[in-house]
Scaffold this motif. Structure first.
Motif, PDB file in Angstrom:
ATOM      1  N   LEU A   1     -10.996  -5.512  -1.078  1.00 42.67           N
ATOM      2  CA  LEU A   1     -10.188  -4.143  -1.181  1.00 42.67           C
ATOM      3  C   LEU A   1     -11.278  -3.294  -2.241  1.00 42.67           C
TER       4      LEU A   1
ATOM      5  N   PHE B   1     -11.556   0.226  -4.581  1.00 40.77           N
ATOM      6  CA  PHE B   1     -10.454   1.235  -4.962  1.00 40.77           C
ATOM      7  C   PHE B   1     -11.472   2.083  -5.772  1.00 40.77           C
TER       8      PHE B   1
ATOM      9  N   THR C   1     -10.257   5.171  -8.472  1.00 43.92           N
ATOM     10  CA  THR C   1      -8.928   5.672  -9.075  1.00 43.92           C
ATOM     11  C   THR C   1      -9.386   6.447 -10.342  1.00 43.92           C
TER      12      THR C   1
ATOM     13  N   TYR D   1      -3.835   7.636   4.904  1.00 46.36           N
ATOM     14  CA  TYR D   1      -4.464   6.573   5.647  1.00 46.36           C
ATOM     15  C   TYR D   1      -4.871   6.699   6.941  1.00 46.36           C
TER      16      TYR D   1
ATOM     17  N   THR E   1      -9.401   4.386  -0.955  1.00 47.22           N
ATOM     18  CA  THR E   1      -9.104   3.086  -0.847  1.00 47.22           C
ATOM     19  C   THR E   1      -9.876   2.728   0.472  1.00 47.22           C
TER      20      THR E   1
ATOM     21  N   LEU F   1       0.736  -1.039   0.087  1.00 44.16           N
ATOM     22  CA  LEU F   1       0.050  -0.019   0.177  1.00 44.16           C
ATOM     23  C   LEU F   1       0.824   1.282  -0.151  1.00 44.16           C
TER      24      LEU F   1
ATOM     25  N   MET G   1      -5.035   7.264  -6.993  1.00 39.37           N
ATOM     26  CA  MET G   1      -5.911   6.605  -6.234  1.00 39.37           C
ATOM     27  C   MET G   1      -6.881   7.372  -5.334  1.00 39.37           C
TER      28      MET G   1
END
Length: 235
Positions: A190, A192, A194, A174, A152, A138, A149
């Motif tokens: 996960l 995402f 993006t 994060y 997330t 990550l 990104m």
């Protein structure tokens, strides 16, 4: 948002709960299609606030749903607006047993192209992961593609840890990982959001790069083990 999340005076007392976007009637479908920034704000949101005129326009609501199939659509004239917005965050979802909804289940499983170069996709991993390897992956992704990104989220099964570990990030920032020992998940997920970075690219990185971080983690652990018995060995 980045300014707030990078401010130590803010993050010492607050953590990211949810992302809110506002969609007014002036934001026509054509306007949204031409505005990457506007599309981004809607795509990463946990709640989208619409004024009464926007809420009454089916094409505007449909455009918001294309970009974000799981966000709550909240009328701006709702009497308990603040309560509704706070209720879209992770903590409330957990209390309501809706971790899957926070992670976009069952959406983001098909075509990952949303609009205007934005991609939204979820990747599920059946086996447990090593935290140090995932953390390294990550971090590398953030340093390399942090500008691409936008959001997330994740609930990840980590070896040796009871319950999933929650990942919640906005671009380069994060939140501290959160353990949920009282929650059970069958596989890691996960999610995402993006820009110009599709599912195939991230899946390839997981397949190729994550094992490399795993090997680095194992080598580091082996050095620490040897150094514990022989202080002359450098770490």
């Amino acid at each position: 948002m980045q300014t707030l999340l990078n401010n130590a005076l803010v993050t010492e007392y607050f953590r990211l709960d949810s992302v809110v976007a506002v969609l007014a009637v002036g934001e026509s479908p054509g306007t949204l299609a031409r505005s990457r920034h506007g599309c981004k704000q809607l795509a990463i949101a946990d709640s989208i606030v619409l004024d009464p005129a926007a809420l009454a326009a089916p094409e505007i609501c449909a455009g918001a749903r294309v970009l974000n199939p799981v966000a709550d659509l909240v009328p701006s004239d709702r009497s308990s607006l603040a309560e509704a917005l706070i209720g879209a965050g992770l903590e409330t979802r957990l209390l309501d047993g809706e971790l899957g909804r926070w992670l976009g289940t069952p959406h983001y499983g098909g075509s990952d192209l949303l609009r205007n170069g934005l991609h939204g996709f979820a990747i599920e991993i059946p086996h447990e992961l090593e935290w140090e390897a995932l953390h390294g992956w990550l971090n590398a992704g953030t340093q390399t593609n942090g500008d691409l990104m936008y959001r997330t989220k994740g609930a990840v099964r980590i070896a040796g840890v009871d319950g999933p570990v929650i990942i919640n990030g906005v671009q380069h920032v994060y939140q501290p990982p959160q353990r949920l020992p009282e929650v059970e998940v069958e596989r890691s997920r996960l999610l995402f959001i993006t820009a110009n970075l599709d599912r195939a690219a991230v899946e390839d990185s997981l397949r190729i790069d994550l094992p490399q971080f795993q090997r680095l983690s194992e080598a580091r652990a082996a050095r620490h083990t040897r150094a514990a018995s022989d202080p002359s060995i450098p770490l």
